[in-house]
Design an enzyme around this catalytic site. Structure first.
Site, short mmCIF file in Angstrom:
data_model
loop_
_atom_site.label_atom_id
_atom_site.label_comp_id
_atom_site.label_asym_id
_atom_site.label_seq_id
_atom_site.Cartn_x
_atom_site.Cartn_y
_atom_site.Cartn_z
N SER A 173 0.96 -1.20 0.12
CA SER A 173 -0.07 0.03 0.10
C SER A 173 0.97 1.13 -0.09
CB SER A 173 -0.92 -0.03 1.29
OG SER A 173 -1.43 1.27 1.36
N TYR A 186 -2.16 -0.84 10.62
CA TYR A 186 -2.08 -1.36 9.20
C TYR A 186 -0.95 -0.95 8.22
CZ TYR A 186 -3.95 -1.23 4.35
OH TYR A 186 -4.05 -1.56 2.91
#
Ligand code: NAD
Length: 316
Positions: A173, A186
């Site tokens: 990401s 995350y």
């Protein structure tokens, strides 16, 4: 060791590879043929995993779909079969569970064969500020988003090395390159996934000298539902990405055997700036782009679905 000769060779290689990269930017890259390749996608029961499965199916790959959510995975299986004569095998597998990964991997080897393209895509998000993130969710985020990649690669890489053929795809990401406010568990787990994939890329190409390819994918927020509620300030710079566009871009990067792919393109500039500007300048940039507040309106898929059901119930 000869410093002068080493330096000359280094500059020679550096210039050669620089020119090569410029040329490759202009001429269309040769795309690899994935027909007949055995492609395993984790987290195939939804979002990106499902769309990538459809792309691979359209190009004649044999598909192995893994997901913890059997219902979603079977739906992907059904959609893939609609593409025509596609060989597809669906398995329920919790990637965060090492013994389960090894057990289901053995089953795949027996029932389908050796996996040649592995897409580590399964992911979860907590979406809470650090002090409000329960300990078990920190652990879970790391197990699903990063540590599972160790187990799947341990399971399927030996056969790729033996055949000197294969491709490892890591879905990380932008949050795996730049820390994001409200995404501590995350983001750190995605940094871990990125670091693992990049280290393995170097190990495979330099140490093992194999032809196994690596692709590391870093997208910004995608409209799959995972980050439901998140916002962006200037969509022309950092848009909330359409899932079809992202899946197509990733699939294309895999076919072109690109090592790194950041989506959207503006992210390349942001990442470059991060290394050069002061932390205060970085915060100002984050404020300008709205990255500082993007998580404040996060509700996530589960809550969004619950709210929608509640709204539908009230309408009846
Ligand atoms: N959606 C975004 O904005 C965004 C942005 C950047 C990166 N990503 C990454 O892209 C990947 C795909 O995300 P998505 O948006 O399609 O999300 P999604 O929630 O639609 O899909 C994730 C899938 O992973 C599965 N999964 C979760 N835990 C699992 C486990 N333990 N074992 C097996 N399967 C499991 C889920 O059931 C789901 O089908 C994720 O790794 C995510 O972190 C997403």
């Amino acid at each position: 060791m000869n410093p002068v000769a080493d330096t000359v060779i280094f500059f020679g290689k550096f210039l050669y590879y620089f020119l090569e990269s410029l040329v490759l930017k202009v001429i269309p890259k040769r795309k690899k043929d994935v027909s007949g390749e055995i492609v395993l996608i984790t987290g195939a029961g939804s979002g990106l995993g499902r769309l990538l499965a459809m792309h691979f199916a359209s190009h004649g790959a044999i598909l192995v779909l893994w997901d913890i959510n059997q219902e979603g995975n079977m739906e992907t299986c059904r959609l893939v079969k609609q593409k025509g004569d596609v060989k597809v095998f669906a398995y329920k597998c919790d990637c965060s569970n090492r013994t389960e990964v090894y057990r289901v991997a053995d089953q795949v080897r027996e029932e389908v064969g050796d996996v040649t393209i592995l897409v580590n895509n399964a992911g979860i998000v907590t979406g809470k500020s650090f002090l409000n993130t329960p300990d078990h969710m920190v652990e879970k985020s790391f197990f699903v988003n990063a540590i599972s990649h160790f187990w799947t690669c341990k399971a399927f890489l030996p056969a790729m090395v033996k055949a000197n053929h294969g491709h490892l795809v890591c879905i990380s990401s932008i949050a795996g390159i730049v820390g994001i406010n409200g995404l501590s568990d995350y983001s750190s787990s995605k940094f871990a996934a990125f670091g693992f994939a990049e280290s393995l890329f170097f190990e495979l190409t330099m140490v093992m000298k194999t032809k196994i390819k690596s692709t590391i994918v870093c997208p910004y927020f995608i409209k799959t539902g995972m980050f439901e509620g998140c916002t962006t300030k200037y969509s022309f710079l950092l848009p909330l990405l359409e899932q079809e566009y992202v899946a197509k871009t990733i699939f294309n990067a895999i076919l072109e055997e690109q090592v790194y792919i950041l989506i959207p393109k503006f992210a390349y500039l942001a990442v470059l700036l991060k290394q050069m500007i002061s932390p205060k300048m970085m915060i100002a940039l984050g404020e300008y782009l709205g990255v500082d507040t993007c998580m404040t309106s996060f509700i996530g898929r589960a809550k969004a679905e619950a709210l929608q059901m509640e709204a539908e119930r009230k309408q009846q």
